[in-house]
Design an enzyme around this catalytic site. Structure first.
Site, PDB file in Angstrom:
ATOM      1  N   LYS A 145       5.859   0.065   7.974  1.00 27.77           N
ATOM      2  CA  LYS A 145       5.487   1.354   7.400  1.00 27.77           C
ATOM      3  C   LYS A 145       6.710   2.266   7.395  1.00 27.77           C
ATOM      4  O   LYS A 145       7.396   2.397   8.417  1.00 27.77           O
ATOM      5  CB  LYS A 145       4.363   1.961   8.244  1.00 27.77           C
ATOM      6  CG  LYS A 145       3.639   3.143   7.649  1.00 27.77           C
ATOM      7  CD  LYS A 145       2.436   3.474   8.544  1.00 27.77           C
ATOM      8  CE  LYS A 145       1.602   4.610   7.976  1.00 27.77           C
ATOM      9  NZ  LYS A 145       0.440   4.892   8.844  1.00 27.77           N
TER      10      LYS A 145
ATOM     11  N   ALA B 227       0.843  -1.196   0.000  1.00 24.89           N
ATOM     12  CA  ALA B 227       0.000   0.000   0.000  1.00 24.89           C
ATOM     13  C   ALA B 227       0.873   1.239   0.000  1.00 24.89           C
ATOM     14  O   ALA B 227       2.022   1.212   0.443  1.00 24.89           O
ATOM     15  CB  ALA B 227      -0.929   0.015   1.209  1.00 24.89           C
ATOM     16  N   GLU B 228       0.282   2.334  -0.478  1.00 22.35           N
ATOM     17  CA  GLU B 228       0.982   3.603  -0.488  1.00 22.35           C
ATOM     18  C   GLU B 228      -0.007   4.716  -0.219  1.00 22.35           C
ATOM     19  O   GLU B 228      -1.042   4.826  -0.879  1.00 22.35           O
ATOM     20  CB  GLU B 228       1.676   3.831  -1.833  1.00 22.35           C
ATOM     21  CG  GLU B 228       2.467   5.117  -1.909  1.00 22.35           C
ATOM     22  CD  GLU B 228       3.283   5.217  -3.183  1.00 22.35           C
ATOM     23  OE1 GLU B 228       3.670   6.356  -3.524  1.00 22.35           O
ATOM     24  OE2 GLU B 228       3.528   4.186  -3.836  1.00 22.35           O
ATOM     25  N   GLY B 229       0.283   5.513   0.792  1.00 21.46           N
ATOM     26  CA  GLY B 229      -0.590   6.625   1.140  1.00 21.46           C
ATOM     27  C   GLY B 229       0.078   7.943   0.826  1.00 21.46           C
ATOM     28  O   GLY B 229       1.102   7.996   0.134  1.00 21.46           O
ATOM     29  N   GLY B 230      -0.480   9.023   1.342  1.00 24.44           N
ATOM     30  CA  GLY B 230       0.079  10.328   1.062  1.00 24.44           C
ATOM     31  C   GLY B 230       1.442  10.537   1.680  1.00 24.44           C
ATOM     32  O   GLY B 230       2.299  11.223   1.124  1.00 24.44           O
ATOM     33  N   MET B 231       1.675   9.919   2.834  1.00 23.98           N
ATOM     34  CA  MET B 231       2.899  10.154   3.580  1.00 23.98           C
ATOM     35  C   MET B 231       3.818   8.942   3.650  1.00 23.98           C
ATOM     36  O   MET B 231       5.032   9.091   3.786  1.00 23.98           O
ATOM     37  CB  MET B 231       2.550  10.600   5.007  1.00 23.98           C
ATOM     38  CG  MET B 231       3.740  10.982   5.864  1.00 23.98           C
ATOM     39  SD  MET B 231       3.266  11.408   7.566  1.00 23.98           S
ATOM     40  CE  MET B 231       3.081   9.772   8.274  1.00 23.98           C
ATOM     41  N   ALA B 232       3.248   7.750   3.578  1.00 19.43           N
ATOM     42  CA  ALA B 232       4.045   6.555   3.851  1.00 19.43           C
ATOM     43  C   ALA B 232       3.765   5.413   2.880  1.00 19.43           C
ATOM     44  O   ALA B 232       2.763   5.406   2.159  1.00 19.43           O
ATOM     45  CB  ALA B 232       3.787   6.091   5.283  1.00 19.43           C
TER      46      ALA B 232
ATOM     47  N   ASP C  77      -9.672   9.865  11.401  1.00 20.79           N
ATOM     48  CA  ASP C  77      -9.670   9.341  10.033  1.00 20.79           C
ATOM     49  C   ASP C  77     -10.399   8.002   9.956  1.00 20.79           C
ATOM     50  O   ASP C  77      -9.958   7.072   9.294  1.00 20.79           O
ATOM     51  CB  ASP C  77      -8.222   9.191   9.545  1.00 20.79           C
ATOM     52  CG  ASP C  77      -8.131   9.015   8.022  1.00 20.79           C
ATOM     53  OD1 ASP C  77      -9.099   9.397   7.320  1.00 20.79           O
ATOM     54  OD2 ASP C  77      -7.108   8.504   7.547  1.00 20.79           O
TER      55      ASP C  77
END
Length: 359
Positions: free
Chosen positions: A44, A19-24, A150
């Site tokens: 992470k 997975a890839e989010g906005g920060m990590a 969140d």
């Protein structure tokens, strides 16, 4: 850039990026020990472009700190946190299952309504995790709530045993911190699940978390978006209005008690909602007990549904149909489009000196 097969911390072998989010970025990894011991974990890491940005590093450290203090079966556990070179790594419990977003997406291939006990059981588990965060007690004995900020389908995980786990406290704020990691003029979280008071510049609270959970449950049961709009601004405006569509009209087969509980959690004013996440969970639990099977039976059905969902996500083809009788469940078509944008506008700040909310 970190690559698969890299060993970090002297013991964690990265297997694949999941997975890839906005920060990590999140990796599936294996930790090995003596006598053939091995365990799958999630790792992470902060993205390269943020590794030198102090605010993001502080947020990452805060996530680790909060996570270590929230030991609960319905919260993804933090196992380790370390710095290697210039990169911080957070090691988390690996949850073999699906998140709620993928869970309902998989069942969109089925053409029958999802049984309300499944959605309610998932909500109860998430609310129990929220309760542990909201009722956190410091070593001194002082109640120091952690507000998630969140709560959304992506952050509610269901493992193969039917246990629900709340994840991603990356945006959480604990009341024992004198500083805020939210820049003035910025709202953090997924717009679609903001509480109305957040859109008006009020502070995030245990009640805004409860509203987000109510929104998640409403959408799972109704098979449609609660707040609609062709742009983020339209969604933002719809939330601010506080107008909640009738769940009973969207899903006429629901018990009146379930409908009432969901709508109460979505009250425009925080004081109109349940006094706590625990109270919301207790009311939903009573709805399940009235069904006759209780939470234990619901968990078994949830576990069976997770198995079918995983197989569906992996193998589904347009010409294939999976019979609901395979899992003795009734399912529904769900379309939940998660809005990951961040609306910049109204100030949201949470300070440690503020009085704690009523639980």
């Amino acid at each position: 850039m970190t690559q698969p097969s890299t060993v970090i911390g002297g013991r964690y072998e990265l297997v694949e990026r999941i997975a890839e989010g906005g920060m990590a970025i999140v990796w599936k990894a294996r930790v090995r020990g003596a006598a053939g011991f091995a365990r799958t974990v999630a790792v992470k890491e902060i993205k390269v472009e943020y590794r030198s940005v102090r605010q993001y590093i502080q947020m990452f450290i805060e996530e680790a700190r909060i996570g270590t203090e929230l030991a609960h079966p319905n919260i993804v556990q933090v196992l380790d946190f370390f710095l290697e070179g210039e990169t911080h790594y957070l090691v988390l419990e690996w949850v073999e299952g699906v998140d709620l977003h993928d869970f309902v997406r998989a069942f969109s291939y089925l053409e029958q309504p999802i049984p309300w006990p499944l959605a309610v059981a998932a909500a109860v588990g998430a609310l129990q995790g929220l309760s542990a965060a909201h009722e956190r007690i410091e070593p001194s004995g002082k109640i120091s709530p952690v507000v998630h900020r969140d709560v959304s389908p992506h952050n509610i995980l269901i493992n193969q045993s039917g246990t629900v786990k709340l994840s991603d406290f990356g945006l959480a704020r604990a009341r024992d911190r004198a500083f805020t990691l939210t820049a003035p003029g910025t709202l953090k979280g997924k717009i679609s699940y903001f509480a109305p008071e957040i859109t008006k510049g009020q502070r995030a609270s245990i009640f805004s978390d409860q509203f987000s959970m109510g929104c998640v449950l409403w959408e799972a049961l109704a098979a449609e978006r609660l707040f609609e709009g062709i742009s983020d601004v339209e969604v933002f405006t719809a939330i601010r209005s506080g107008e909640i569509k009738s769940l009973e009209e969207a899903r006429p087969d629901l018990p009146a008690r379930v409908v009432k509980a969901v709508h109460r959690s979505l009250a425009l004013e925080p004081e109109g909602r349940f006094r706590s996440a625990r109270a919301f969970a207790a009311e939903l639990s009573e709805c399940l007990r009235e069904l006759g099977g209780g939470l234990y039976d619901a968990s078994e059905r949830l576990a069976a549904a997770v198995h079918v969902a995983r197989e569906t996500l992996k193998d589904f083809e347009p010409s294939t149909r999976i019979s609901a009788s395979q899992m003795n469940l009734v399912t529904m078509s769900l379309q939940i489009d998660i809005d990951s944008a961040t609306f910049v506008g109204t100030t949201e700040v949470m300070d440690a000196q503020d009085p704690p909310e009523e639980n």
